[in-house]
Write a protein that holds these residues in place. Structure first.
Motif, PDB file in Angstrom:
ATOM      1  N   MET A 193      54.444 107.454 120.736  1.00 45.15           N
ATOM      2  CA  MET A 193      53.552 108.214 119.633  1.00 45.15           C
ATOM      3  C   MET A 193      52.524 109.074 120.603  1.00 45.15           C
ATOM      4  N   GLY A 194      53.226 110.215 120.574  1.00 54.36           N
ATOM      5  CA  GLY A 194      52.784 111.728 121.126  1.00 54.36           C
ATOM      6  C   GLY A 194      51.434 112.647 121.002  1.00 54.36           C
ATOM      7  N   TRP A 195      50.466 112.503 121.577  1.00 54.45           N
ATOM      8  CA  TRP A 195      49.663 114.086 121.339  1.00 54.45           C
ATOM      9  C   TRP A 195      49.999 115.382 121.916  1.00 54.45           C
ATOM     10  N   PHE A 196      49.973 116.345 120.942  1.00 51.87           N
ATOM     11  CA  PHE A 196      50.338 117.809 121.801  1.00 51.87           C
ATOM     12  C   PHE A 196      49.153 118.783 120.895  1.00 51.87           C
ATOM     13  N   ARG A 197      49.037 119.760 122.003  1.00 46.76           N
ATOM     14  CA  ARG A 197      48.472 120.838 121.461  1.00 46.76           C
ATOM     15  C   ARG A 197      48.793 122.455 121.696  1.00 46.76           C
ATOM     16  N   GLN A 198      48.511 123.152 121.274  1.00 46.44           N
ATOM     17  CA  GLN A 198      48.770 124.311 120.951  1.00 46.44           C
ATOM     18  C   GLN A 198      47.539 125.478 120.577  1.00 46.44           C
ATOM     19  N   ALA A 199      47.269 126.361 121.748  1.00 45.63           N
ATOM     20  CA  ALA A 199      46.569 127.573 122.423  1.00 45.63           C
ATOM     21  C   ALA A 199      46.876 128.394 122.020  1.00 45.63           C
ATOM     22  N   PRO A 200      45.889 129.456 121.350  1.00 41.54           N
ATOM     23  CA  PRO A 200      46.599 131.183 120.402  1.00 41.54           C
ATOM     24  C   PRO A 200      47.383 131.462 121.642  1.00 41.54           C
ATOM     25  N   GLY A 201      47.937 131.390 121.594  1.00 42.94           N
ATOM     26  CA  GLY A 201      49.314 132.512 121.845  1.00 42.94           C
ATOM     27  C   GLY A 201      49.960 131.611 123.356  1.00 42.94           C
ATOM     28  N   LYS A 202      49.654 130.581 123.512  1.00 47.58           N
ATOM     29  CA  LYS A 202      50.329 129.500 123.719  1.00 47.58           C
ATOM     30  C   LYS A 202      51.382 129.088 123.951  1.00 47.58           C
ATOM     31  N   ASN A 221      36.377 113.256 125.470  1.00 48.83           N
ATOM     32  CA  ASN A 221      34.730 113.229 126.031  1.00 48.83           C
ATOM     33  C   ASN A 221      35.016 114.616 126.401  1.00 48.83           C
ATOM     34  N   SER A 222      33.530 114.365 126.896  1.00 49.18           N
ATOM     35  CA  SER A 222      33.735 115.909 127.723  1.00 49.18           C
ATOM     36  C   SER A 222      34.728 117.266 127.183  1.00 49.18           C
ATOM     37  N   LEU A 223      34.118 117.036 126.455  1.00 50.09           N
ATOM     38  CA  LEU A 223      35.428 118.610 125.896  1.00 50.09           C
ATOM     39  C   LEU A 223      34.817 119.871 126.839  1.00 50.09           C
ATOM     40  N   LYS A 224      35.841 121.141 127.322  1.00 54.95           N
ATOM     41  CA  LYS A 224      35.578 121.957 128.002  1.00 54.95           C
ATOM     42  C   LYS A 224      36.145 123.326 126.484  1.00 54.95           C
ATOM     43  N   PRO A 225      35.478 124.272 126.766  1.00 53.55           N
ATOM     44  CA  PRO A 225      36.066 125.387 125.918  1.00 53.55           C
ATOM     45  C   PRO A 225      37.784 125.946 126.266  1.00 53.55           C
ATOM     46  N   GLU A 226      38.226 125.450 126.742  1.00 57.15           N
ATOM     47  CA  GLU A 226      39.984 125.111 127.418  1.00 57.15           C
ATOM     48  C   GLU A 226      40.580 124.882 126.584  1.00 57.15           C
ATOM     49  N   ASP A 227      39.683 123.832 125.693  1.00 56.45           N
ATOM     50  CA  ASP A 227      40.617 122.361 125.372  1.00 56.45           C
ATOM     51  C   ASP A 227      41.270 122.962 123.805  1.00 56.45           C
ATOM     52  N   THR A 228      40.589 124.606 123.102  1.00 56.48           N
ATOM     53  CA  THR A 228      40.658 124.256 122.213  1.00 56.48           C
ATOM     54  C   THR A 228      41.701 125.009 121.397  1.00 56.48           C
ATOM     55  N   ALA A 229      42.476 124.217 120.541  1.00 56.49           N
ATOM     56  CA  ALA A 229      43.700 124.487 120.243  1.00 56.49           C
ATOM     57  C   ALA A 229      44.187 124.137 119.187  1.00 56.49           C
ATOM     58  N   VAL A 230      45.275 123.604 118.568  1.00 52.21           N
ATOM     59  CA  VAL A 230      45.346 123.223 117.183  1.00 52.21           C
ATOM     60  C   VAL A 230      46.132 121.845 117.944  1.00 52.21           C
ATOM     61  N   TYR A 231      45.922 120.582 117.497  1.00 56.51           N
ATOM     62  CA  TYR A 231      46.397 119.565 118.244  1.00 56.51           C
ATOM     63  C   TYR A 231      47.087 118.461 117.129  1.00 56.51           C
ATOM     64  N   TYR A 232      48.540 118.111 117.660  1.00 54.21           N
ATOM     65  CA  TYR A 232      49.442 117.781 116.915  1.00 54.21           C
ATOM     66  C   TYR A 232      49.699 116.164 117.469  1.00 54.21           C
ATOM     67  N   CYS A 233      49.847 115.390 116.380  1.00 54.26           N
ATOM     68  CA  CYS A 233      50.751 114.338 116.802  1.00 54.26           C
ATOM     69  C   CYS A 233      52.140 114.078 116.449  1.00 54.26           C
ATOM     70  N   ALA A 234      52.420 113.210 116.682  1.00 51.24           N
ATOM     71  CA  ALA A 234      54.228 113.487 116.958  1.00 51.24           C
ATOM     72  C   ALA A 234      54.442 111.832 117.098  1.00 51.24           C
TER      73      ALA A 234
END
Length: 124
Positions: free
Chosen positions: A34-43, A84-97
């Protein structure tokens, strides 16, 4: 039919925590990576974390090491991402796969089914 359903996203302040969950159905969950991926706006979508079938081995992108923890409960067909210790750059849609066959832990193209995603927004 394989189905993955994520939950747990939301809005949090920088330094805060969230726990994402992903429940799988239509598959013998314990057999697959199983994996987690993320996609930020424009990336492009990027790898965040992965876990092997037993849960003994985990893999992370450098930017989340020491802050995120991936785990799984095979009895509940569920994979988690504790953030934990979330940062603004962690902002994204998170997907599991789920990865049904041999392949890379890190590449999205190795994964066969995806959830619909859950939004994580970290405010500064």
């Amino acid at each position: 039919q394989v189905q993955l359903v994520e939950s747990g996203g939301g809005l949090v302040q920088a330094g805060g925590s969230l726990r994402l969950s992903c429940v799988a159905s239509g598959v013998t969950f314990s057999r697959y990576v199983m994996g987690w991926f993320r996609q930020a706006p424009g990336k492009e979508r990027e790898f965040a974390a992965a876990i092997n079938r037993s849960g003994e081995s985990t893999y992370y992108v450098d930017s989340v090491k020491g802050r995120f923890t991936i785990s799984r409960d095979n009895a509940k067909n569920t994979v988690y991402l504790q953030m934990n210790s979330l940062k603004p750059e962690d902002t994204a849609v998170y997907y599991c796969a789920i990865r049904l066959y041999s392949g890379s832990y890190y590449q999205a193209s190795s994964y066969d089914y995806w959830g619909q995603g859950t939004q994580v927004t970290v405010s500064s």
